[in-house]
Design an enzyme around this catalytic site. Structure first.
Site, short mmCIF file in Angstrom:
data_model
loop_
_atom_site.label_atom_id
_atom_site.label_comp_id
_atom_site.label_asym_id
_atom_site.label_seq_id
_atom_site.Cartn_x
_atom_site.Cartn_y
_atom_site.Cartn_z
N GLN A 70 8.94 12.29 3.21
CA GLN A 70 8.04 13.10 2.38
C GLN A 70 6.97 12.25 1.72
O GLN A 70 5.80 12.34 2.08
CB GLN A 70 8.84 13.87 1.32
CG GLN A 70 8.01 14.91 0.58
CD GLN A 70 8.88 15.96 -0.10
OE1 GLN A 70 10.07 16.06 0.13
NE2 GLN A 70 8.25 16.76 -0.93
N ASP A 71 7.33 11.42 0.75
CA ASP A 71 6.34 10.51 0.18
C ASP A 71 7.03 9.20 -0.17
O ASP A 71 8.25 9.10 -0.17
CB ASP A 71 5.61 11.12 -1.03
CG ASP A 71 6.52 11.46 -2.19
OD1 ASP A 71 7.75 11.42 -2.03
OD2 ASP A 71 5.99 11.77 -3.27
N PRO A 72 6.25 8.13 -0.44
CA PRO A 72 6.84 6.81 -0.65
C PRO A 72 7.71 6.75 -1.91
O PRO A 72 7.57 7.55 -2.84
CB PRO A 72 5.61 5.90 -0.80
CG PRO A 72 4.48 6.65 -0.18
CD PRO A 72 4.77 8.09 -0.45
N GLY A 140 5.87 12.27 -5.89
CA GLY A 140 5.03 13.39 -5.45
C GLY A 140 3.65 13.44 -6.07
O GLY A 140 2.94 14.44 -5.91
#
Length: 241
Positions: A70-72, A140
């Site tokens: 999804q995101d880092p 996020g």
């Protein structure tokens, strides 16, 4: 040329396939957003040269498997451009611990003493986050700022121009992003996310790693060695380590 284009160069095979996105208005808006956040003192991860590390490690024609994140990670020193991966010496995050647990149960491979997944990437596992940057302590923070358009383009291009890839889609977010994948051309395996909140709902026991290798071998493609060398034997070239 935008600041981001000038500072970050896509690996040549990827640039030929998806580099056109860097010229679109979405990229210009994303570049402006990143400049604005840095101007007010936001700590953006991963460091600039590592934002496209997944593409550097796994050229377009070498991709065998795609794992969508999804995101880092948003902690200091964690993110380095490969989804789920952290640099050697950084504590292994909980989701990755569950990935290791599943690999051990599935293939009998002992858990490594680090969370550095570059050896997978160099074998053809594209470790792709949907969003390629984040801010310190703000999970996020860069969602819906433009990165999703680029990574959608990446997935769509792989779907269209390659054949017989394995896509591992863990959790509803990855599964939604993977809806464009033509399952007549590619093999898609789905499971809940390996997070401690959901791993027990079906990620643990999914056997995706053995199933991936079985698919590759049926197509005459060398399987992935899911084992990882001990930390003191790692090659961290180009990792920023």
């Amino acid at each position: 040329m935008t600041e981001v284009e000038a500072r970050i160069q896509l690996e040549p095979s990827w640039k030929a396939k998806v580099g056109d996105w860097l010229l679109c208005s979405q990229m210009q808006e994303l570049s402006a957003f990143l400049r604005q956040r840095k101007a007010v003192g936001a700590r953006v991860f991963p460091p600039g040269p590592q934002i496209f590390a997944a593409f550097d490690a796994t050229p377009f024609d070498q991709v065998k498997v795609v794992i969508l994140g999804q995101d880092p990670y948003h902690g200091e020193g964690q993110a380095h451009g490969l989804c789920f991966s952290v640099l050697p010496g950084v504590p292994v995050p909980p989701s990755l611990l569950n990935i290791y647990k599943e690999i051990q149960d599935d293939l009998g491979i002992a858990r490594p003493d680090h969370g550095y997944l570059m050896p997978w990437a160099r074998q053809g596992v594209l470790l792709l986050n949907a969003v390629l940057t984040v801010e310190q302590g703000r999970a996020g923070a860069h969602q819906n700022k433009g990165w999703e358009g680029f990574t959608d383009h990446v997935v769509e291009t792989l779907n269209r121009e390659r054949e017989g890839l394995v896509f591992l889609l863990w959790g509803s977010y990855a599964q939604s992003k993977g809806r464009v994948i033509d399952q007549a051309r590619h093999r898609v395996f789905k499971a809940p996310h390996p997070s401690p909140l959901s791993a027990h709902r079906g990620f643990l026991g999914c056997q995706h790693f053995s199933k991936t290798n079985a698919h590759l071998q049926r197509r005459g493609i060398s399987p992935i060695d899911w084992s990882l060398p001990p930390r003191n034997e790692l090659d961290t070239t180009s990792a920023g380590a």
